[in-house]
Each structure stands twice: as structure tokens, then as C-alpha cells.
Design a protein around this motif. Structure first.
Motif, PDB file in Angstrom:
ATOM      1  N   THR A  65       3.758  18.527  -5.794  1.00  0.00           N
ATOM      2  CA  THR A  65       4.539  19.163  -6.833  1.00  0.00           C
ATOM      3  C   THR A  65       3.683  19.847  -7.900  1.00  0.00           C
ATOM      4  N   PRO A  66       4.460  21.067  -8.099  1.00  0.00           N
ATOM      5  CA  PRO A  66       3.785  22.041  -8.712  1.00  0.00           C
ATOM      6  C   PRO A  66       3.258  21.623 -10.127  1.00  0.00           C
ATOM      7  N   GLU A  67       4.016  20.953 -10.935  1.00  0.00           N
ATOM      8  CA  GLU A  67       3.470  20.241 -12.295  1.00  0.00           C
ATOM      9  C   GLU A  67       2.207  19.506 -12.308  1.00  0.00           C
ATOM     10  N   ARG A  68       1.742  19.246 -11.059  1.00  0.00           N
ATOM     11  CA  ARG A  68       0.561  18.494 -10.915  1.00  0.00           C
ATOM     12  C   ARG A  68      -0.582  19.324 -10.524  1.00  0.00           C
ATOM     13  N   GLY A  69      -0.391  20.652 -10.690  1.00  0.00           N
ATOM     14  CA  GLY A  69      -1.350  21.559  -9.972  1.00  0.00           C
ATOM     15  C   GLY A  69      -1.392  21.542  -8.356  1.00  0.00           C
ATOM     16  N   GLY A  70      -0.202  21.159  -7.875  1.00  0.00           N
ATOM     17  CA  GLY A  70       0.051  21.226  -6.425  1.00  0.00           C
ATOM     18  C   GLY A  70      -0.667  20.099  -5.969  1.00  0.00           C
ATOM     19  N   ARG A  71      -0.661  18.937  -6.438  1.00  0.00           N
ATOM     20  CA  ARG A  71      -1.475  17.791  -5.938  1.00  0.00           C
ATOM     21  C   ARG A  71      -0.348  16.688  -5.645  1.00  0.00           C
ATOM     22  N   ALA A  72      -0.647  16.092  -4.427  1.00  0.00           N
ATOM     23  CA  ALA A  72       0.574  15.067  -3.839  1.00  0.00           C
ATOM     24  C   ALA A  72       0.200  13.754  -4.730  1.00  0.00           C
ATOM     25  N   LYS A  73       1.492  13.197  -4.852  1.00  0.00           N
ATOM     26  CA  LYS A  73       1.558  11.866  -5.673  1.00  0.00           C
ATOM     27  C   LYS A  73       1.038  10.761  -4.808  1.00  0.00           C
ATOM     28  N   THR A  74       0.476   9.827  -5.037  1.00  0.00           N
ATOM     29  CA  THR A  74       0.421   8.534  -4.110  1.00  0.00           C
ATOM     30  C   THR A  74       1.234   7.494  -4.807  1.00  0.00           C
ATOM     31  N   PHE A  75       2.324   6.915  -3.906  1.00  0.00           N
ATOM     32  CA  PHE A  75       3.125   6.002  -4.434  1.00  0.00           C
ATOM     33  C   PHE A  75       2.717   4.625  -3.877  1.00  0.00           C
ATOM     34  N   TYR A  76       2.941   3.695  -4.633  1.00  0.00           N
ATOM     35  CA  TYR A  76       2.674   2.245  -4.301  1.00  0.00           C
ATOM     36  C   TYR A  76       3.910   1.641  -4.044  1.00  0.00           C
ATOM     37  N   LYS A  77       3.857   0.715  -3.266  1.00  0.00           N
ATOM     38  CA  LYS A  77       4.888  -0.317  -2.836  1.00  0.00           C
ATOM     39  C   LYS A  77       4.431  -1.811  -2.506  1.00  0.00           C
ATOM     40  N   LEU A  78       5.330  -2.680  -2.939  1.00  0.00           N
ATOM     41  CA  LEU A  78       4.909  -3.998  -2.527  1.00  0.00           C
ATOM     42  C   LEU A  78       5.012  -4.543  -1.295  1.00  0.00           C
ATOM     43  N   SER A  79       4.242  -5.090  -0.512  1.00  0.00           N
ATOM     44  CA  SER A  79       4.196  -5.464   0.695  1.00  0.00           C
ATOM     45  C   SER A  79       4.725  -6.962   0.727  1.00  0.00           C
ATOM     46  N   GLU A  80       4.952  -7.539   1.616  1.00  0.00           N
ATOM     47  CA  GLU A  80       5.424  -9.194   1.934  1.00  0.00           C
ATOM     48  C   GLU A  80       4.563  -9.960   1.210  1.00  0.00           C
ATOM     49  N   LYS A  81       3.351  -9.728   1.401  1.00  0.00           N
ATOM     50  CA  LYS A  81       2.247 -10.524   0.717  1.00  0.00           C
ATOM     51  C   LYS A  81       2.316 -10.299  -0.725  1.00  0.00           C
ATOM     52  N   GLY A  82       2.497  -9.207  -1.065  1.00  0.00           N
ATOM     53  CA  GLY A  82       3.014  -8.904  -2.554  1.00  0.00           C
ATOM     54  C   GLY A  82       3.844  -9.736  -3.104  1.00  0.00           C
ATOM     55  N   LEU A  83       4.904  -9.580  -2.484  1.00  0.00           N
ATOM     56  CA  LEU A  83       6.257 -10.316  -3.038  1.00  0.00           C
ATOM     57  C   LEU A  83       6.061 -11.746  -3.113  1.00  0.00           C
ATOM     58  N   THR A  84       5.338 -12.391  -2.178  1.00  0.00           N
ATOM     59  CA  THR A  84       5.212 -13.738  -2.281  1.00  0.00           C
ATOM     60  C   THR A  84       4.296 -14.122  -3.241  1.00  0.00           C
ATOM     61  N   ALA A  85       3.381 -13.208  -3.493  1.00  0.00           N
ATOM     62  CA  ALA A  85       2.325 -13.576  -4.543  1.00  0.00           C
ATOM     63  C   ALA A  85       2.895 -13.429  -5.870  1.00  0.00           C
ATOM     64  N   LEU A  86       3.765 -12.607  -6.100  1.00  0.00           N
ATOM     65  CA  LEU A  86       4.714 -12.590  -7.232  1.00  0.00           C
ATOM     66  C   LEU A  86       5.384 -13.739  -7.562  1.00  0.00           C
ATOM     67  N   GLN A  87       6.074 -14.235  -6.354  1.00  0.00           N
ATOM     68  CA  GLN A  87       7.131 -15.634  -6.476  1.00  0.00           C
ATOM     69  C   GLN A  87       6.113 -16.662  -6.970  1.00  0.00           C
ATOM     70  N   GLU A  88       5.107 -16.687  -6.328  1.00  0.00           N
ATOM     71  CA  GLU A  88       4.126 -17.885  -6.557  1.00  0.00           C
ATOM     72  C   GLU A  88       3.696 -17.773  -8.081  1.00  0.00           C
ATOM     73  N   ALA A  89       3.427 -16.387  -8.700  1.00  0.00           N
ATOM     74  CA  ALA A  89       3.037 -16.379 -10.068  1.00  0.00           C
ATOM     75  C   ALA A  89       4.111 -16.825 -11.064  1.00  0.00           C
ATOM     76  N   PHE A  90       5.456 -16.493 -10.405  1.00  0.00           N
ATOM     77  CA  PHE A  90       6.544 -16.801 -11.280  1.00  0.00           C
ATOM     78  C   PHE A  90       6.580 -18.227 -11.379  1.00  0.00           C
ATOM     79  N   GLU A  91       6.509 -18.996 -10.532  1.00  0.00           N
ATOM     80  CA  GLU A  91       6.398 -20.439 -10.429  1.00  0.00           C
ATOM     81  C   GLU A  91       5.444 -20.960 -11.268  1.00  0.00           C
ATOM     82  N   ILE A  92       4.338 -20.432 -10.955  1.00  0.00           N
ATOM     83  CA  ILE A  92       3.084 -21.226 -11.811  1.00  0.00           C
ATOM     84  C   ILE A  92       3.304 -20.604 -13.294  1.00  0.00           C
ATOM     85  N   ASN A  93       3.653 -19.647 -13.730  1.00  0.00           N
ATOM     86  CA  ASN A  93       3.999 -19.123 -15.053  1.00  0.00           C
ATOM     87  C   ASN A  93       5.011 -20.210 -15.459  1.00  0.00           C
TER      88      ASN A  93
END
Lengths: 108, 874
Positions: A65-93
């Protein structure tokens, strides 16, 4: 399985909440909104690198994108493992905080 | 929106790029810029820039921590790959590693030696404030003063805290018999010293009171070693030592004097003793001989220059005007204690000093040896890298970044060179005893006193590692993978040229060192074999230290003369090789304000005959001529010429009958002798004044018949014991003591030759490796050549040709450097050999030969290999 650190937990939640919009600047803003604390970019990127290494998040390149001096963004997305980890974290919390209210710590 | 409108701080951006992991770099900088532009629009450029910088900086700690953790895993990988490479190419790895570690060990040893040389006198707590008082006497500086200078300077100038006078007993006699009970030895290093010696210098006292030990007359302080030598287990305090006929009470024992001190002594007698022996008149006089070394300690805030400017006052006050009218100029100056060992090259030094030139020479050698070793390392690493080109290609195909390849290669060679350092330290540890015995020092690796050693070594290894790894890292990693894998990178011209250049540098250094060594040897040989002008072979020298011996000198001479093995006997003040005194004389026809400095020796009537010195004019002294003693003099050729008594005719007869006035009165010249080297050929022959004062002698020289020498010495000993039973019999051969003067040069040549052997060894290791490598690479070519009928001879030639060409080029590069360096060195000698072309040719031939032997193994192996086997491979 090892427990998530607080930083990791917050980052994972921020990414999840941001859905398709999770890239550096936005993640940092989200964390700021949620916690009132501003992560340094160093902290952000290093933790994201760790999470990628552990397989909790996946990253993909966006369009430059031009406002980043023409540099691409890197997007992040949760994997299955990440989702499970969050679930677990919720329960533990929940179980850790069970029976505790905000007023429990105030002295009379 | 144009990018140029909002330009982020470029330095910060580079810093970020450096910090981030390669794959995150773009998005990180993108993130920064996005927010940056936002800030700029809202709060202006300054705040935006500030924000950029702040955020860059506060990201550093995390990134660094992260990188370190990642780096550690990388390092493990480098170790693994370096280890595998080491094992797979055992031979070349061994050559490489041993070359580098020997080179480094060499360098460490030299550094230790340099550190030692530079540490002279530093053990004295006040070393920076201690100065030696020296005199410039008619323009020539000498380190000695009279006995009254010390106390005067201490009294007159408040900035002088303490002054100490030191007077070596060897000024009177080179060796003194010292006796306790039945143990008797000759001692050479005994000084008289003021009691302030323990305040000014730092000599640790084991027993006794430093404040009181040397205050009284006839007291002596000895070192631990001499205490053991004379007293063994007994406590030496209060015991009586007999020096000659004088008795001294031991009042203290000190630790042995450190070797890195220019004061080298075993015993210190109290200065008070000299007052008692010589009387206050003489010791307080300003007109006596300058024989005393005066050291002064200045207060912390005193300035050397300031005091020096005040010193002429001391002379004016004390030296009377009569001295000034003779035109002798005396100027006092201060010499910092720490600079004595390396910078002082005066006459009458208290002990032999080193020279700062040697420090430079050794630094250069250390650098050269290290350079050769590093070049070796680079060379072999580079050579091997092209074998690994395939590995690089494959890695690139699999998606390796160029950056990570660079890191891998450089990391690997750094690991390798660090390993070499460990080995080098081990080698140093093992070879230190040998090295210390060659250099005559007490070196040790002391990490506390050399905090720079380990970081320095790591720095060197880092440089060597990066240099060695840089070629494969930057060159190979830049190629297109397809090209590499196809094999079109083999036989790359650029790499070969680079390696050739390295080999040429290596061999130039080796050739330079070897040629240098042979020139040093030649000069040494020249000095040793140069006719000194007198007969130094078959002369036995007996020191006459005892007064009782001198009293019975005539009897001894008569007795010795009657021996069948002895042809001549003569007595003299000093024997050749010992530093003669020098005084000012006023010869006839020369005005009183232009005195001439002449060396002084005193001999008896038979000396010139015994030493086989030829007489050019006149005659020698004779004991039958009553006027000879105390009133006649013999001068040497140089004196006759420099006094202008000879003219152009070369006829010395004109000198006879002229007179010379000096301290001992007026003397008439009765003879002129040919020049001879009273001192080593380092020094030019100067005008010589040969006096004849019977009884003023310190040595007896005997010309002996080489046959039956042991018997002669035995009967000499027997006769000696009979005539002078109280004094020990001691002798040495004149040629031995005379040749002692070359010891410093011998040491230099020895060390030089060791290091040049090492240099050529390391260079040959490299050559061997290169030959092995090139044979390995051309194994197919050689196989095919053989199948097609090439002779072994041709193949040997094929392998050797390139290497030999390089050695030849190195010769051309080395010669001019050696020529200029060695002619500079030779200039420091009054008499020296010429630099002959043969020296260059021989040493080049030698290197060439060594080179041929080195590569012949590989080339013969390659040539005799079975072509079927080599073609079957792969």
C-alpha cells in the motif's frame, strides 16, 4: 501443554478480535485499546515470531500500500492450534479467578 | 500521496532493518511508516520523527534478546557443520588448523616478549617519578656523575624527594672474591648504594630494616639467592661476609632483583663504606672521575623540564670557573627511569640495554607471521569453497537467503579460528620454557596483567575468520544457483588470481625473513672472524682482584714465565672486550680549549708483545728505560691521524717525541701501534692512549701453547696457590670473553632464524594444501592425460608449474624490501659486511627448493595414480 504467557495470550486475543485486519499497526492499537499499555514494536514482533514458531498463528502477505512507502503488510491469523490454546487459556483463567471478585482485594 | 513528502529518519530505518529478522523486515518498516505518516499529518514533522526514533530505540532490547536466542541455535549449527567439514577433509583441515595456531602461538610469544621489554622498571612503585641524572660532557652524553652531585641536588631543589647514588664495584675490579666461612665465590654484580635506595626503588626486603640497613659503614644487603648460596639454612643477618679483604655485616636480605630491571645486582654495600675508604675530601669533591650513577625521585607534581632548566645553576655553583675556562662544557639532564632500557645507548651504561629498534623489528615479524598464517587460512578456505559451491547452489535452490549463507560461512570460519586460538594457547604454554631460555627472560602468561590478551586474541580470530570466510560468503553466495550446480563456476579465473596473490604475499614474507636471517648471520660471522688487530686465541686471562696478588705480581710473572707451556706474560688494567675509560687530553699543538677525547688503557712493558700488536713507529715500553714509566705514552694509528701528526705521507715517525698533557701529567709519545679493536667491531676505533704505570693493573694475560693446555693450567693453579694462598684462582680465555660482546647480536640472529623457519614452515603448509587441492581438482584431467599417454614427468611438471611461477614472482617482490631494510640495519655497525647478490640468490634458491619438495609429494602422488580409478570416481 505449556501455559501461554500473558503477552502471548493478549496478542492471540487481539489477532482473533481483529479477524482479517490483524497486521502490525492494528494489533498494537488493539492491544492498547484492550489493556491501556503500548507494546514496543520489538516486543510485538518478537512475540509474534515466537507464536509463529509455535504454530499458533500463521502469517500471509497482503498487497503493498502507498501509505506504507509501498511495503506490503503481513497479516496474522489464528491457526487451529492457536484457537485451542485460547480455549484452554479461557478455561484456566476462569478456574483461576473462580470465586474472586473485584472487591475481594480491598482492605476494609 | 508521494513518498518524498514524509521521509522517515534514514538512520533509524537502517537500524530497524538491522534489528528485524529478515522475513519481518518489510512489514515492520511498513508498520512504522504507516504510523509515522499518521503522526506527521496530525502533529508535524518533528514529533513524527521523534516518535520514529523513540519507537526504534525502545524496540532494541527485545529484538536483541530474541536475536541472541536465535543466534545460539545458529551457532550450534555452525559448530556441527564446521565439525563435519573438519572430519571430512582431515588432511587439509589439519594443515589449516596447525598453520593458523602455530602462527598465532608465535604471535602471542612475541607479544609476551614485547610486553616484557616494555615492562622494564615498572615494578618500581614510583617508576614514573624516578630519573637518572646524566651529564652531557662536551656534547657526548654519559649516564654517570660524580659522588657529590646526588646530595647537592637533593638539598638544593625541593622537588627532588630523594637522591640515590649507585657505584658498581666492578668499576674497580670486574670480579670480587666473596667469602663466608669456607664458601668462596667470585661475584660480579655488587653495588655500593645510598640507604635511600630502598625508598626510591622498590626492592622487597625479606628480613632486616630497609630504613636502617645501609646507613652504617661496612654493611651489606644481599639477595635471597646469594643468601642461600653463602649461608644455606643459616640466618644471614648479623653474619660477616668478606669481600676481598674487607669485612661487611649482613643487615638485610631482599627478594631477588626482577629481571626486568636495568639494575642487576646480587649485593648492595652501604655507600658510607666508600666515604670511609676514600675519605670525605674525595667523595665531596666536584673534580673526581664521573663513576657514580645518580637516580633522583621527584615529587608527584614536579616537572622534569622545569627542573632540567634549573640544573645549570648546580654546575655554576659548584664547579669552579677554572673548569669552564678549559672549554669543557658540562650540562646536566634527566633521563626517565622507564626509558633507560629501550632508549638509552650511552657509553658506560650500568648494564647492557636493549634497543627500541628490536621492539619494532619483532613487532613487524609478529605481524608478518600472523599475516602468513591468516593468508594460509584464507587461501585454503577459499580453495575449499569452490568444492562447496554445489552445497551453496543446493541451499539456494532450497530457498536459503544470501544473508544466511554469508552468516554460515563466516560463522564457520570464526568457529574454526577460535578453535585455533585454543590450540595456540596450548602451544604457547608448552613452548614457553624454551622461549624463555632463548631470550633470557622470565616470561609467563599472566592473564591478570594482560587483560587485553584474551579480547585481543578473540579480535584477531574474528578478523581472521571474517577475512577467511568472506570470499566464499560474499562471492559464492552471489551466484545463480543454476550456474553453480551446472558446474560452470569451476576454474573460475578470479578466485585463482586472488589465491595466487595471497601465495605471493606469503612467500615474499618468507623469502624476506630468510634472506634477512642470512644477512644477520653473515654480519655476525664477519664480526667474529674480523681480525681484531691483536691475538685473541690462546690467551688466558687471570683477574687480579686481590691487593695481595698485585703485591706479588712481579714474582708471579717471573714464575709463570718459566713454565714451558707459557710463552708471554703481561699485566694490564683491562683486557680487550671490557669497556675502557675515556678521558680528555691536550696534545701538543692543540689549544687548551679543544681537548681530545681518548680511550685509556694502562699496560706493562710486555703487553704489546703478548697481544701481538704491531708497532708502526718508535718502540714499545721497556722496563730498562727508567723514564718510560709515568712519563711516556704509546698511541694508536687513529690517534696519530686525528691529531694531525701524520700528514699525507703516512709516516708515523713524526709522532715520536711529541707530548700529550692529561690528568696524570705530561707524557712523551714513544711509539705508534696499529689500530686494534679494543671493543667489538660494532664501534669504530677511536684514538687510544696507552699508559705505563707499573702496579696499576687488574688482569694478567698469559699467552699459552695450545698443546698440553690442561697441564699448564694445573701447574698455574698450583703455583698460584703457592704464591698467593689466600686468593682464589680464576681464569678465562680471552677469545671467549671477547666474543661475549656479540651476545646480543647472536640472540637476535637466533630469534630471527627461529621465526623465519616458522614462517617458511607455515607458508609451506599452505603450499602443500594448495597443491593437494589443485591435484584433487584436476584428478580427471590427469587421468585422461595419462590414458592418452602423458608421461609421469609431464604431469609432475603440470602440477608444479603454477606454484613455482608464484614463488619466482615472490622473489622479485621480496628482494628490494630486504635490500633496504638490511642496509639500514648494517649502518648501525661501524664495520660491516657488504650485501652481496649471492645471499639473495642462495636464500631464494633455498625457498624454491623447499617449495619443490613440498609440492613434489602431491604431484608425484597425482602422477602415479591409476587413471582407471580416478576416472571411475563419482
Amino acid at each position: 501443554m505449556k501455559l501461554l504467557t500473558k503477552t502471548e495470550e493478549i496478542l492471540l486475543l487481539a489477532i482473533w478480535k481483529l479477524n482479517d485486519e490483524a497486521y502490525g499497526v492494528k494489533v498494537r492499537e488493539k492491544v492498547m485499546d484492550m489493556t491501556g499499555k503500548l507494546f514496543t514494536y520489538g516486543n510485538l514482533y518478537c512475540t509474534l515470531d515466537q507464536l509463529t514458531g509455535k504454530g499458533f498463528v500463521m502469517k500471509y502477505k497482503g498487497e503493498p500500500t502507498p501509505e506504507r512507502g509501498g511495503r506490503a503488510k503481513t497479516f496474522y491469523k489464528l491457526s487451529e492450534k492457536g484457537l485451542t490454546a485460547l480455549q484452554e487459556a479461557f478455561e484456566i483463567n476462569q478456574s483461576v479467578w473462580d470465586g474472586v471478585s473485584l472487591y475481594s482485594f480491598t482492605r476494609n | 500521496m508521494k513518498r518524498n513528502e514524509y521521509r522517515p529518519p534514514i538512520v533509524a530505518e537502517i537500524l530497524l532493518k538491522f534489528l528485524a529478522k529478515h522475513e519481518d523486515e518489510i512489514s515492520l518498516i511498513g508498520d512504522f511508516e504507516e504510523e509515522f505518516v499518521c503522526y506527521w499529518q496530525n502533529s508535524g514533522s518533528f514529533k513524527a520523527r521523534l516518535w520514529y526514533w523513540m519507537n526504534t530505540f525502545n524496540s532494541i532490547p527485545k529484538f536483541t534478546k530474541h536475536a541472541l536466542r536465535r543466534g545460539f541455535t545458529m551457532l550450534k549449527n555452525y559448530f556441527k557443520i564446521a565439525g563435519r567439514n573438519l572430519v571430512r577433509h582431515k588432511g587439509i583441515s589439519l594443515i589449516n588448523l596447525s598453520g593458523l595456531s602455530i602462527g598465532m602461538a608465535c604471535c602471542i610469544l612475541i607479544l609476551l616478549y614485547l610486553q616484557y621489554e616494555l615492562s622494564y622498571e615498572k615494578f618500581n612503585k614510583n617508576s614514573e617519578n624516578i630519573y637518572r641524572l646524566c651529564v652531557e660532557f662536551n656534547g657526548s652524553p654519559i649516564p654517570v656523575t660524580g659522588p657529590s652531585f646526588g646530595p647537592a641536588i637533593e638539598n638544593d631543589y625541593p622537588e627532588v624527594v630523594k637522591a640515590v647514588r649507585i657505584y658498581p664495584m666492578s668499576t674497580m675490579a670486574p670480579r670480587v672474591p666473596v667469602k663466608y666461612d669456607n664458601r668462596q665465590f667470585y661475584e660480579e654484580n655488587i653495588y655500593y648504594a645510598d640507604d635511600s635506595v630502598f625508598e626510591v626503588f622498590t626492592f622487597e626486603m625479606i628480613s632486616g630494616d630497609p630504613a636502617d640497613a645501609l646507613t652504617r659503614s661496612n654493611t651489606i644487603v644481599i639477595t635471597k639467592t646469594s643468601a642461600e648460596k653463602y649461608f644455606g639454612e643459616i640466618d644471614p643477618l648479623g653474619k660477616i661476609l668478606k669481600l676481598n679483604t674487607n669485612e661487611y655485616t649482613v643487615t638485610g636480605v631482599i627478594e631477588d632483583v626482577k629481571l626486568n630491571s636495568h639494575l642487576k645486582f646480587d649485593m648492595l654495600c652501604s655507600f658510607q663504606t666508600l666515604y670511609d675508604q676514600r675519605g670525605y675530601d674525595q667523595m665531596g669533591s666536584w673534580q673526581t672521575a664521573l663513576d657514580y650513577y645518580t637516580y633522583i625521585m621527584l615529587s608527584e607534581d614536579a616537572d622534569q623540564m622545569e627542573l632540567e632548566n634549573k640544573l645549570p645553576g648546580l654546575i655554576e655553583k659548584n664547579m669552579n670557573t677554572e673548569t669552564n675556562s678549559t672549554g669543557i662544557s658540562v650540562r646536566l639532564f634527566l633521563q626517565p627511569l622507564e626509558s633507560i632500557h629501550l632508549h638509552s645507548k650511552m657509553k658506560y651504561e650500568i648494564s647492557a640495554n636493549s634497543d627500541i629498534t628490536y621492539i619494532y623489528i619483532f613487532s613487524v615479524i609478529a605481524l608478518f607471521v600472523l599475516l602468513i598464517a591468516c593468508i594460509n587460512f584464507m587461501n585454503l578456505a577459499t580453495a575449499r569453497a569452490s568444492v562447496r559451491a554445489k552445497e551453496v547452489g543446493l541451499r539456494k535452490v532450497m530457498g536459503a537467503y544470501r544473508q544466511s549463507l554469508i552468516r554460515q560461512f563466516i560463522g564457520e570460519s570464526i568457529v574454526f579460528s577460535v578453535f585455533a586460538i585454543v590450540l595456540a594457547l596450548l602451544i604457547v604454554k608448552l613452548s614457553l620454557p624454551v622461549f624463555t631460555s632463548i631470550t633470557g627472560t622470565d616470561l609467563s602468561i599472566d592473564y591478570d596483567s594482560m587483560p587485553w590478551l584474551i579480547p585481543g586474541l578473540l579480535f584477531i580470530s574474528l578478523i581472521a575468520g571474517v577475512a577467511a570466510g568472506s570470499y566464499p560468503a560474499f562471492f559464492l553466495s552471489g551466484f545463480q544457483p543454476v550456474k553453480i550446480i551446472k558446474g560452470s563456476i569451476y576454474g573460475n579465473k578470479k578466485g585463482v588470481n586472488f589465491r595466487s596473490l595471497l601465495v605471493v604475499i606469503q612467500f615474499s614474507i618468507s623469502i624476506a625473513l630468510i634472506t634477512g636471517t642470512s644477512i644477520i648471520y653473515k654480519q655476525l660471522n664477519f664480526m667474529k672472524t674480523k681480525n681484531p688487530g691483536f691475538e685473541k686465541e690462546h690467551v688466558i686471562v687471570l683477574p687480579l682482584t686481590d691487593r695481595s696478588v698485585i703485591r706479588s705480581l712481579d714474582m708471579l710473572k717471573e714464575e709463570f714465565k718459566s713454565f714451558s707451556g707459557i710463552t708471554e706474560v703481561s699485566a694490564s688494567l683491562k683486557s680487550p672486550g671490557e669497556e675502557p675509560g675515556a678521558f680528555y687530553y691536550i696534545p701538543e699543538g692543540i689549544s687548551g680549549d679543544k681537548p681530545v677525547l681518548m680511550q685509556y688503557i694502562n699496560v706493562d712493558d710486555e703487553y704489546i708483545k703478548t697481544m701481538d700488536i704491531s708497532i708502526l713507529a718508535g718502540r714499545s715500553f721497556s722496563n730498562e728505560m727508567r723514564t718510560d714509566a709515568y712519563s711516556s705514552v704509546i698511541i694508536n694509528e687513529t690517534a696519530a691521524k686525528s691529531l694531525g701528526w701524520v700528514g699525507t705521507t703516512g709516516n708515523y715517525e713524526g709522532c715520536i717525541g711529541k707530548t700529550i698533557r692529561g690528568m696524570g701529567g705530561v707524557r712523551e709519545v714513544i711509539g705508534v701501534i696499529s689500530d686494534f679493536h679494543l671493543q667489538s667491531v660494532h664501534k669504530a676505533i677511536v684514538p687510544l692512549f696507552v699508559d705505563y704505570i707499573p702496579g696499576y693493573y687488574n688482569t694478567l694475560s698469559l699467552k699459552v701453547n695450545p698443546e698440553g693446555l690442561p697441564n699448564t693450567i694445573n701447574s698455574l693453579r698450583k703455583k698460584w696457590k703457592e704464591v698467593v694462598p689466600g686468593s682464589p684462582f680464576d681464569f678465562h680465555f680471552l677469545d671467549e670473553s671477547y666474543d661475549k660482546q656479540f651476545r646480543a647480536d647472536e640472540k637476535l640472529s637466533e630469534i630471527f632464524s627461529y621465526f623465519s623457519i616458522l614462517a617458511i614452515f607455515i607458508a609451506c603448509l599452505g603450499l602443500f594444501g594448495m597443491a593437494a587441492f589443485s591435484a584433487e581438482q584436476r584428478v580427471k584431467e590427469i587421468g585422461i592425460r595419462k590414458v592418452l599417454g602423458a608421461a609421469s614427468k609431464g604431469i609432475i611438471f603440470l602440477i608444479g608449474r603454477d606454484m613455482m611461477k608464484l614463488i619466482l614472482i615472490s622473489n622479485a617482490a621480496a628482494w628490494p624490501i630486504v635490500y633496504f631494510a638490511s642496509s639500514y640495519w648494517l649502518k648501525s655497525f661501524a664495520y660491516h659486511t657488504d650485501i652481496e647478490p649471492q645471499t639473495f640468490i642462495y636464500s631464494s634458491l633455498l625457498v624454491f627448493l623447499i617449495g619443490i619438495i613440498t609440492i613434489s609429494y602431491q604431484s608425484i602422488k597425482a602422477a602415479s595414480a591409476d587413471p582407471v580409478e580416478s576416472l571411475k570416481k563419482e
